[in-house]
Design a protein around this motif. Structure first.
Motif, PDB file in Angstrom:
ATOM      1  N   THR A  44      48.372  16.884  48.842  1.00  0.00           N
ATOM      2  CA  THR A  44      48.745  15.628  49.483  1.00  0.00           C
ATOM      3  C   THR A  44      47.751  14.537  49.095  1.00  0.00           C
ATOM      4  OG1 THR A  44      47.429  16.029  51.473  1.00  0.00           O
ATOM      5  CG2 THR A  44      49.681  16.900  51.455  1.00  0.00           C
ATOM      6  N   THR A  99      60.459  10.153  52.748  1.00  0.00           N
ATOM      7  CA  THR A  99      60.932  11.148  53.705  1.00  0.00           C
ATOM      8  C   THR A  99      60.645  10.759  55.155  1.00  0.00           C
ATOM      9  OG1 THR A  99      58.878  12.420  53.542  1.00  0.00           O
ATOM     10  CG2 THR A  99      60.680  13.044  52.056  1.00  0.00           C
ATOM     11  N   ARG A 144      51.221   9.823  50.799  1.00  0.00           N
ATOM     12  CA  ARG A 144      51.361   9.167  52.093  1.00  0.00           C
ATOM     13  C   ARG A 144      50.635   7.831  52.009  1.00  0.00           C
ATOM     14  NH1 ARG A 144      48.893  14.399  55.131  1.00  0.00           N
ATOM     15  NH2 ARG A 144      50.501  15.911  54.531  1.00  0.00           N
ATOM     16  N   ASP A 172      46.653  22.934  53.038  1.00  0.00           N
ATOM     17  CA  ASP A 172      46.873  21.908  52.024  1.00  0.00           C
ATOM     18  C   ASP A 172      45.556  21.448  51.408  1.00  0.00           C
ATOM     19  OD1 ASP A 172      49.573  22.023  52.530  1.00  0.00           O
ATOM     20  OD2 ASP A 172      49.666  20.129  53.621  1.00  0.00           O
ATOM     21  N   ARG A 198      55.848   8.115  53.923  1.00  0.00           N
ATOM     22  CA  ARG A 198      55.592   9.435  53.338  1.00  0.00           C
ATOM     23  C   ARG A 198      56.594   9.662  52.216  1.00  0.00           C
ATOM     24  NH1 ARG A 198      53.794  14.696  56.220  1.00  0.00           N
ATOM     25  NH2 ARG A 198      53.129  13.252  57.832  1.00  0.00           N
ATOM     26  N   TYR A 199      56.090   9.969  51.016  1.00  0.00           N
ATOM     27  CA  TYR A 199      56.947  10.194  49.854  1.00  0.00           C
ATOM     28  C   TYR A 199      56.810  11.621  49.341  1.00  0.00           C
ATOM     29  CZ  TYR A 199      57.013   5.048  49.292  1.00  0.00           C
ATOM     30  OH  TYR A 199      57.159   3.709  49.473  1.00  0.00           O
ATOM     31  N   ARG A 200      57.921  12.238  49.005  1.00  0.00           N
ATOM     32  CA  ARG A 200      57.894  13.469  48.235  1.00  0.00           C
ATOM     33  C   ARG A 200      57.843  13.057  46.764  1.00  0.00           C
ATOM     34  NH1 ARG A 200      62.336  15.642  49.954  1.00  0.00           N
ATOM     35  NH2 ARG A 200      61.337  16.753  51.649  1.00  0.00           N
ATOM     36  N   ASP A 246      52.045  16.615  45.441  1.00  0.00           N
ATOM     37  CA  ASP A 246      53.358  16.934  46.006  1.00  0.00           C
ATOM     38  C   ASP A 246      53.837  15.876  46.992  1.00  0.00           C
ATOM     39  OD1 ASP A 246      53.572  19.574  44.747  1.00  0.00           O
ATOM     40  OD2 ASP A 246      51.917  20.113  46.089  1.00  0.00           O
ATOM     41  N   GLU A 247      52.898  15.300  47.761  1.00  0.00           N
ATOM     42  CA  GLU A 247      53.283  14.336  48.793  1.00  0.00           C
ATOM     43  C   GLU A 247      52.279  13.189  48.807  1.00  0.00           C
ATOM     44  OE1 GLU A 247      55.268  15.242  52.799  1.00  0.00           O
ATOM     45  OE2 GLU A 247      53.139  15.033  53.299  1.00  0.00           O
ATOM     46  N   GLN A 255      50.387  22.573  49.863  1.00  0.00           N
ATOM     47  CA  GLN A 255      50.757  21.395  49.094  1.00  0.00           C
ATOM     48  C   GLN A 255      49.510  20.613  48.718  1.00  0.00           C
ATOM     49  OE1 GLN A 255      54.677  19.243  50.011  1.00  0.00           O
ATOM     50  NE2 GLN A 255      53.544  19.286  51.913  1.00  0.00           N
TER      51      GLN A 255
END
Length: 198
Positions: free
Chosen positions: A5, A181, A155, A132, A193-195, A152-153, A3
């Motif tokens: 991040t 999430t 934080r 990642d 934490r966000y997707r 993707d993510e 991912q």
């Protein structure tokens, strides 16, 4: 699959750095206070701190490597991070000024990328060995990757302070689709934490 991040500490009013960033104050006036949680509550925030440095490769902007200002660096300038930066992995620095890779102690090598964010991501993905890739910052770099739909993510580590001015994270990014999430924290920080939906 790996991912992309992005871990960033921001103020309640959305700033990554205070006003008047300079070589003497790289995080701007009051910006150092954002990161108290990493030092004063290190044990309580150990998982979040470890997550920041868990990637196989990192991407950062030129200011995060070496400070404000548009010109080329002098050849002997080795960045803010001291002789053993915390990354211990390849770091790809977005810049307009070509430079040979800079090997540091502890396994960090700064690689200077002059042909844009996609090239930096492609190089980081190869170097990460399946781990990642982390967009380390600063604000302009994070905005570019968010706007391009390449993260993707996200934080966010939100410090309960108001900076009032400085370098804001989300200016001009547009309407992101973020799904929280995970939420946690301590007295000095709230971790969210966000997707990111593309």
């Amino acid at each position: 699959m790996s991912q992309v991040t992005c871990d960033l500490t921001i103020s309640l009013d959305g700033f990554l750095a205070g006003p008047n960033q300079s070589l003497a104050e790289p995080l701007g006036e009051g910006g150092e206070v954002l990161h108290r949680w990493q030092f004063e509550e290190a044990e309580s925030n150990a998982a979040a701190r470890e997550g920041i440095l868990a990637a196989g490769a990192f991407i950062m902007g030129r200011h995060m490597f070496a400070g404000p200002g548009p010109g080329a660096w002098s050849e002997d300038w080795r960045g803010w991070w001291g002789e053993e930066p915390p990354y211990h992995a390849p770091v790809f620095v977005l810049t307009h000024h070509p430079r040979e890779p800079l090997e540091m102690q502890g396994g960090t090598t700064f690689n200077f990328v002059t042909d844009g964010i996609q090239s930096a991501l492609d190089q980081a993905r190869k170097a990460a060995g399946g781990k990642d890739i982390a967009i380390a910052g600063g604000a302009q770099t994070a905005r570019q990757y968010l706007s391009a739909g390449l993260i993707d993510e996200l934080r966010l580590h939100i410090a309960p302070i108001i900076l009032g001015a400085g370098e804001r994270l989300l200016d001009g990014v547009g309407n992101l689709k973020l799904e929280p999430t995970e939420v946690g924290g301590t007295s000095l920080v709230t971790h969210v934490r966000y997707r990111v939906s593309h």
